[in-house]
Every structure is written in structure tokens, then in C-alpha cells.
Design a protein around this motif. Structure first.
Motif, PDB file in Angstrom:
ATOM      1  N   TYR A 172      -1.162  -2.075  40.732  1.00 39.10           N
ATOM      2  CA  TYR A 172      -0.254  -1.806  41.869  1.00 39.10           C
ATOM      3  C   TYR A 172      -0.950  -1.053  43.025  1.00 39.10           C
ATOM      4  CZ  TYR A 172       3.300  -2.677  38.250  1.00 39.10           C
ATOM      5  OH  TYR A 172       4.056  -3.214  37.233  1.00 39.10           O
ATOM      6  N   THR A 232       1.836  -0.239  45.764  1.00 39.79           N
ATOM      7  CA  THR A 232       2.918  -1.123  46.187  1.00 39.79           C
ATOM      8  C   THR A 232       3.681  -1.558  44.950  1.00 39.79           C
ATOM      9  OG1 THR A 232       1.663  -1.925  48.089  1.00 39.79           O
ATOM     10  CG2 THR A 232       3.524  -3.255  47.380  1.00 39.79           C
ATOM     11  N   ILE A 233       4.935  -1.113  44.859  1.00 38.74           N
ATOM     12  CA  ILE A 233       5.777  -1.402  43.679  1.00 38.74           C
ATOM     13  C   ILE A 233       7.069  -2.035  44.196  1.00 38.74           C
ATOM     14  CG2 ILE A 233       7.031  -0.406  41.730  1.00 38.74           C
ATOM     15  CD1 ILE A 233       4.928   1.844  41.717  1.00 38.74           C
ATOM     16  N   GLN A 234       7.287  -3.299  43.812  1.00 34.40           N
ATOM     17  CA  GLN A 234       8.449  -4.074  44.260  1.00 34.40           C
ATOM     18  C   GLN A 234       8.639  -3.957  45.777  1.00 34.40           C
ATOM     19  OE1 GLN A 234      12.027  -3.875  41.993  1.00 34.40           O
ATOM     20  NE2 GLN A 234      10.985  -4.228  40.049  1.00 34.40           N
ATOM     21  N   GLY A 235       7.535  -4.087  46.496  1.00 35.43           N
ATOM     22  CA  GLY A 235       7.585  -4.082  47.959  1.00 35.43           C
ATOM     23  C   GLY A 235       7.673  -2.714  48.596  1.00 35.43           C
ATOM     24  N   LYS A 236       7.736  -1.660  47.793  1.00 38.77           N
ATOM     25  CA  LYS A 236       7.821  -0.306  48.326  1.00 38.77           C
ATOM     26  C   LYS A 236       6.470   0.400  48.219  1.00 38.77           C
ATOM     27  CE  LYS A 236      12.324  -0.898  48.550  1.00 38.77           C
ATOM     28  NZ  LYS A 236      12.995  -1.204  49.816  1.00 38.77           N
ATOM     29  N   LEU A 291      13.289   3.524  46.127  1.00 40.75           N
ATOM     30  CA  LEU A 291      12.889   3.266  44.744  1.00 40.75           C
ATOM     31  C   LEU A 291      12.479   4.570  44.059  1.00 40.75           C
ATOM     32  CD1 LEU A 291      12.235   1.089  42.612  1.00 40.75           C
ATOM     33  CD2 LEU A 291       9.976   0.879  43.667  1.00 40.75           C
ATOM     34  N   ALA A 338       6.613   1.798  36.596  1.00 43.13           N
ATOM     35  CA  ALA A 338       6.752   0.552  37.357  1.00 43.13           C
ATOM     36  C   ALA A 338       6.824  -0.651  36.424  1.00 43.13           C
ATOM     37  CB  ALA A 338       5.582   0.411  38.326  1.00 43.13           C
ATOM     38  N   ASN A 347      12.855  -6.696  37.096  1.00 46.49           N
ATOM     39  CA  ASN A 347      12.360  -7.437  38.249  1.00 46.49           C
ATOM     40  C   ASN A 347      13.373  -7.402  39.386  1.00 46.49           C
ATOM     41  OD1 ASN A 347       9.989  -8.148  36.977  1.00 46.49           O
ATOM     42  ND2 ASN A 347      10.870 -10.048  36.118  1.00 46.49           N
ATOM     43  N   ASN A 348      12.857  -7.282  40.624  1.00 48.64           N
ATOM     44  CA  ASN A 348      13.710  -7.283  41.817  1.00 48.64           C
ATOM     45  C   ASN A 348      14.842  -6.275  41.704  1.00 48.64           C
ATOM     46  OD1 ASN A 348      12.229  -9.411  43.010  1.00 48.64           O
ATOM     47  ND2 ASN A 348      13.328 -10.842  41.679  1.00 48.64           N
ATOM     48  N   LEU A 349      14.502  -5.061  41.348  1.00 46.50           N
ATOM     49  CA  LEU A 349      15.486  -3.978  41.212  1.00 46.50           C
ATOM     50  C   LEU A 349      16.259  -3.788  42.503  1.00 46.50           C
ATOM     51  CD1 LEU A 349      16.511  -1.544  39.456  1.00 46.50           C
ATOM     52  CD2 LEU A 349      14.792  -0.176  40.676  1.00 46.50           C
ATOM     53  N   GLN A 350      17.563  -3.736  42.428  1.00 48.21           N
ATOM     54  CA  GLN A 350      18.376  -3.482  43.595  1.00 48.21           C
ATOM     55  C   GLN A 350      18.522  -1.996  43.844  1.00 48.21           C
ATOM     56  OE1 GLN A 350      19.659  -5.965  45.662  1.00 48.21           O
ATOM     57  NE2 GLN A 350      18.277  -7.197  44.393  1.00 48.21           N
TER      58      GLN A 350
END
Length: 361
Positions: free
Chosen positions: A248, A265-269, A296, A349, A354-357
Motif C-alpha cells: 500500500y 494509499t488504502i481504498q483510495g485514501k 477511513l 487495511a 472491499n470498497n468500504l463505505q
């Protein structure tokens, strides 16, 4: 060490210098004598809209030794009053009982034809039982400075302001707030140009007296800062190629000399764990750089892997402080904590769905 302690105690006892910029300093006005003379002409006029009445003019007269001089409505104030040979006097105030001629000196030498000016002032006062007052208004008076020609007497801006301040409280009720603000700005600016504020004088004396010890202290401080920078670089050199903390990873490097920045970079953050070195000590901080609303960070912070390593996270603004150390902490101890924090973050992470809201929605 005792020398340094004594120095710091003495410094702590100095009056604090509250030095915000004045409007005139920002604009560069005080370097122009004409500007200062225009301002002075406005404030010595008792009928002007400033609402201070004869406060500034009365202060001038008190400074010049005639505090009881009468000030009538038939006062004439002239800027650039004509003198002989096409010369001009900065400011002339002609009243029934006195004639006051003022040469305003901001930085410039007294190269004016003062004897010429003196004759003009004398003629305005002659035969009318008026007292002629010939004044050079300057920033400071040198101890070895010769007396000015033509019977002029030097006074300083700080001297004038001391008389103004003594009576200013009596005029606050009638003073126009805008012009009162401008007067105090003018007073502060000229006092600083003269180098006469008491706090700055005390500070100057302190550094002049203790300059050798201050230099030693500054050199020791710089050596300590160099050691912090070296520690940061050493740790980076040992971890930069480690594969167990590279998952990551977005970037890793030294930021502003004393911070070892580790961005993931973790799920786009963009999630960061930074090791910060300061003279107050070391700290390991955990934060999110982008999109703080859809955060996040709180989810990662509650992960078992991070909680087991750092159970007592301390919130500071938008950062979590994972751990703190005194300045003398060992390099390997700092490195171990940093690596453990990055491993814990990677484990947290990996455990995310996946794709956590956003959990706040």
C-alpha cells in the motif's frame, strides 16, 4: 548547564515584545517626511474631524515649554510655508500668542537653511507680542550632536507622544474611532523607527549583555537539531527497502528535515504514519491527508492490529498520536515503534471489506 539555565530564567523575565506590523510600516509611509508632516498637520489642527481637539497641539506646546498658551479659533496651519530663496518650512502654526515652526526630520540630515527659516518665524511673531517657537522634530537626538542653528530646538517623536499619551484618556469620549486608530498607528510607527519602545530596548540590552552565551546556546541548539535530522535520515536508510512494510506504500521520505513521512494509499485514501522530531521530543502520528469528511481513519484506528500495539491513542486536531518519546530516545527504539505501526496499519487495511463505505453515512 547552569549558565544556560540562568540565561533562560533571565530571558523569561523580560517584558514580552508584542510586535505586530503597523499600517504605516506595511505601506512604507514612514520613510517619507512629507507624509509624516501631512499627518502631523492634520492632528495638530483642533478643528479637524479627528475629534481630539487641541490634544496634539497642546502636547507640542507643553513639550516646548508654554503649556498655558492660548489656542483660539483664528489658528493658521500652513504646510510647506514659504521662506527666503524659494525654501519652504515643513509646518508653520500661527496663533494669536505664538508662532510654531516645525522642521520634520525622518532619517535625513539637518541640511536645511535653519537661519533662513528662523527669520521667517521671527517675522511672523514680530510686533504682535507672540512667542516664536522653532522646532526640529526628529526620531532621536545624538549625545554629541551640535545645537541646531537659528535658535531651533530638537525634540523627538517619543517625547511628543509621551505628552499626548498623558492626556489621551481625557479625549477618548469625543475622538473619532477611525482617526484615533490612525493616530495610535502613527505613534507606534514613529516610536519604532526611533527605537524607543521600552520592551525592545530591554531585549536589545539583554542580547548585547549575553551575546557570547546566546551564541553558545544557539550553536548547541543547532547541533541538537542536526542530530535529530541525522536520526531521521538513518532510520529512513534502514527501512526504505524493507518489503514487509511496502504494501500500500505511496511514498516514503524526509519532509522538512525532521519528519520521516510514510504515506499509504488504502481504498483510495491517503493514510499517513509520520515520525516527527522536535526539540520538545519525538512523536509518532497517524492521520488521513485527503477527504476528511468521508474518513477511513476512524475505521482503521479501531482495528485490532492497531489497538493491540497502541491502545491509548491521543487525538490532537485531526491526528492521532500513537506514541511520544523524550528527545533523548534511542534511534532503534523509534525505528521499532515506527515499523510496528506500519505493520499494524497494513494488517488493518488487509482486514477491511472491499470498497468500504463511509461509516458516518
Amino acid at each position: 548547564m547552569n549558565d544556560y539555565l540562568g540565561l533562560l530564567i533571565a530571558y523569561q523575565e523580560l517584558p514580552r515584545v508584542q510586535r505586530s506590523s503597523t499600517f504605516m510600516e506595511v505601506a512604507g509611509y514612514p520613510h517619507y517626511e512629507n507624509v509624516c508632516s501631512n499627518i502631523l498637520a492634520f492632528f495638530v489642527d483642533p478643528t479637524a474631524e479627528h475629534g481630539l481637539g487641541d490634544l496634539v497641539l497642546r502636547a507640542f506646546l507643553t513639550m516646548a515649554g508654554i503649556p498655558e498658551a492660548s489656542i483660539s479659533s483664528r489658528l493658521k496651519i500652513t504646510r510647506e510655508h514659504p521662506a527666503e530663496q524659494d525654501k519652504r518650512i515643513d509646518l508653520v502654526i500661527d496663533a494669536e500668542t505664538f508662532t510654531l515652526g516645525i522642521e520634520n526630520k525622518i532619517y535625513h540630515w539637518e541640511a536645511n537653511d535653519l537661519e533662513n527659516y528662523a527669520r521667517v518665524i521671527q517675522s511672523l511673531a514680530a510686533g504682535k507680542d507672540k512667542k516664536p517657537l522653532k522646532v526640529i522634530l526628529c526620531l532621536r537626538i545624538q549625545a554629541d550632536q551640535a545645537a541646531p542653528k537659528g535658535g531651533f530646538i530638537r525634540y523627538t517623536y517619543p517625547q511628543l507622544w509621551s505628552y499626548v499619551q498623558a492626556k489621551l484618556g481625557q479625549r477618548l469620549a469625543t475622538a473619532h474611532p477611525k482617526w484615533l486608530l490612525y493616530l495610535t498607528d502613527f505613534m507606534a510607527t514613529t516610536a519604532r523607527l526611533a527605537g524607543q519602545t521600552s520592551e525592545e530596548i530591554e531585549l536589545t540590552k539583554f542580547f548585547s549583555k549575553h551575546h557570547e552565551l546566546v551564541d553558545r546556546l544557539a550553536a548547541d541548539r543547532q547541533r541538537l537539531l542536526n542530530r535529530l535530522a541525522t536520526t531521521v535520515r538513518n532510520i529512513l536508510g534502514r527501512i526504505v527497502s524493507r518489503e514487509d512494510i511496502s504494501k500500500y506504500k505511496r511514498s516514503r521520505g524526509v519532509w522538512e528535515t525532521f519528519t520521516l513521512a510514510n504515506h499509504f494509499t488504502i481504498q483510495g485514501k491517503r493514510i499517513c504514519i509520520d515520525l516527527n522530531g522536535k526539540l520538545s521530543g519525538w512523536s509518532l502520528v497517524f492521520f488521513q491527508l485527503d477527504d476528511p469528511i468521508r474518513a477511513l481513519l476512524p475505521v482503521l484506528r479501531q482495528s485490532p492490529s492497531l489497538l493491540s500495539c497502541f491502545p491509548d491513542l491521543e487525538m490532537e486536531k485531526e491526528h492521532y498520536v500513537l506514541q511520544r518519546w523524550p528527545l533523548q530516545a534511542q534511534e532503534l527504539e523509534l525505528e521499532e515503534a515506527l515499523v510496528n505501526a506500519m505493520k499494524a496499519l497494513i494488517a488493518a487495511a488487509d482486514a477491511l471489506p472491499n470498497n468500504l463505505q463511509d461509516p458516518t453515512i
